[in-house]
Write an enzyme that holds these catalytic residues in place. Structure first.
Site, PDB file in Angstrom:
ATOM      1  N   HIS A  30       3.568  -2.477   3.142  1.00  0.00           N
ATOM      2  CA  HIS A  30       3.611  -1.104   2.627  1.00  0.00           C
ATOM      3  C   HIS A  30       4.935  -0.825   1.919  1.00  0.00           C
ATOM      4  CE1 HIS A  30       0.516  -0.987   5.756  1.00  0.00           C
ATOM      5  NE2 HIS A  30       0.002   0.050   5.119  1.00  0.00           N
ATOM      6  N   HIS A  53      -6.103   3.126  -4.190  1.00  0.00           N
ATOM      7  CA  HIS A  53      -6.033   3.343  -2.733  1.00  0.00           C
ATOM      8  C   HIS A  53      -6.337   4.798  -2.389  1.00  0.00           C
ATOM      9  CE1 HIS A  53      -5.119   1.932   1.234  1.00  0.00           C
ATOM     10  NE2 HIS A  53      -3.960   2.550   1.370  1.00  0.00           N
ATOM     11  N   ASP A  68       0.814  -1.220   0.000  1.00  0.00           N
ATOM     12  CA  ASP A  68       0.000   0.000   0.000  1.00  0.00           C
ATOM     13  C   ASP A  68       0.849   1.271   0.000  1.00  0.00           C
ATOM     14  OD1 ASP A  68      -2.119  -1.709   0.216  1.00  0.00           O
ATOM     15  OD2 ASP A  68      -2.933  -0.827   2.062  1.00  0.00           O
TER      16      ASP A  68
END
Length: 283
Positions: free
Chosen positions: A245, A151, A100
């Site tokens: 991430h 996102h 992410d």
């Protein structure tokens, strides 16, 4: 008198010669100056379209073309749904790594190298502002064969009205397409918040809202990278979706952990797939 007239005649001839010479000189000098001005104008390196060496016109740089036309759309079964894992046939040991908040200048390229070295394809959930800042890295992610998902544009957690939620998702979708040629209807809400308007809008547009079945917990500012490895290996299950991430902060510990996470999962017999691939398997 005869001598006088002869002198006048000679003077007039001489004057005519001098005048003709002057006119010729003026004409020639004028032509030369015009040519010099023209040459100097074209040779002036400050003129638009010129370069400093060789007076060769510089081509106007054009935007790099989009990478390719790809679509990451979930099967009908998952459209407008929220999911955290997928039931795969025969409980096959497949797992999807997801990242992410990128693309991120400091860490995404390093993660791409690790994934390539290990023959792993992953899924990247992009934030619009990060893609704006790092379009070349975004294109590299796509060129390396990874899947792309949305996102939001600003990574906001706050409660949003319908117009703001729409803007956050659609603005990112447009930027992803214009930058890479990818269309995607895979979405993950920042922070996993499902009730602030984002997930509701995404589902209304037939996005699959992709959560996760396990997390590396790599946003914990105090944890050592070995903890990330332990978390992933401990909780791995067939059809699992792993949260990590590559952006949104200092992800050097995730870079350290990633090779060992991949190694540990391979030793457990897992095969790596992207989110679109795991959805197809569970269709």
């Amino acid at each position: 008198m005869g001598k006088f007239m002869a002198g006048v005649k000679n003077y007039m001839v001489y004057r005519g010669f001098v005048l003709g010479l002057a006119i010729s000189c003026i004409t020639a000098c004028s032509d030369t100056n015009t040519k010099e001005r023209s040459l100097n104008k074209s040779a002036n390196p400050t003129q638009k379209g010129q370069v400093l060496s060789g007076n060769i016109p510089a081509s106007t740089p054009s935007p790099k073309p989009i990478t390719q036309n790809l679509s990451f759309n979930p099967p009908a079964k998952f459209q407008g749904k929220t999911l955290s894992k997928v039931e795969v046939p025969n409980n096959e040991k497949v797992i999807a790594l997801t990242f992410d908040d990128g693309p991120w200048k400091e860490t995404t390229p390093k993660m791409l190298d690790i994934l390539k070295q290990n023959g792993v394809k992953a899924t990247f959930f992009w934030v619009g502002t990060a893609l704006q800042e790092n379009p070349e890295i975004g294109r590299q992610v796509v060129e390396d064969g990874h899947a792309i998902a949305n996102h939001t544009f600003h990574h906001w957690y706050k409660q949003m009205d319908a117009a703001t939620a729409k803007s956050e998702i659609e603005r990112t979708a447009d930027l992803i397409y214009k930058t890479t040629g990818v269309k995607t209807t895979l979405f993950r809400p920042p922070g996993g918040y499902l009730n602030n308007g984002l997930a509701g809008y995404a589902k209304s547009q037939n996005y699959a809202v992709v959560m996760w079945s396990q997390t590396s917990a790599d946003t914990d500012p105090k944890a050592k990278y070995q903890v990330f490895i332990k978390n992933v290996l401990r909780d791995a299950k067939p059809g699992g979706i792993v949260l990590m991430h590559d952006g949104g902060g200092d992800r050097r510990r995730t870079v350290q952990a990633l090779p060992l996470i991949i190694q540990g999962l391979k030793e457990k017999g897992y095969r790596f797939v992207t989110v679109p691939e795991i959805l197809e398997m569970g269709n």
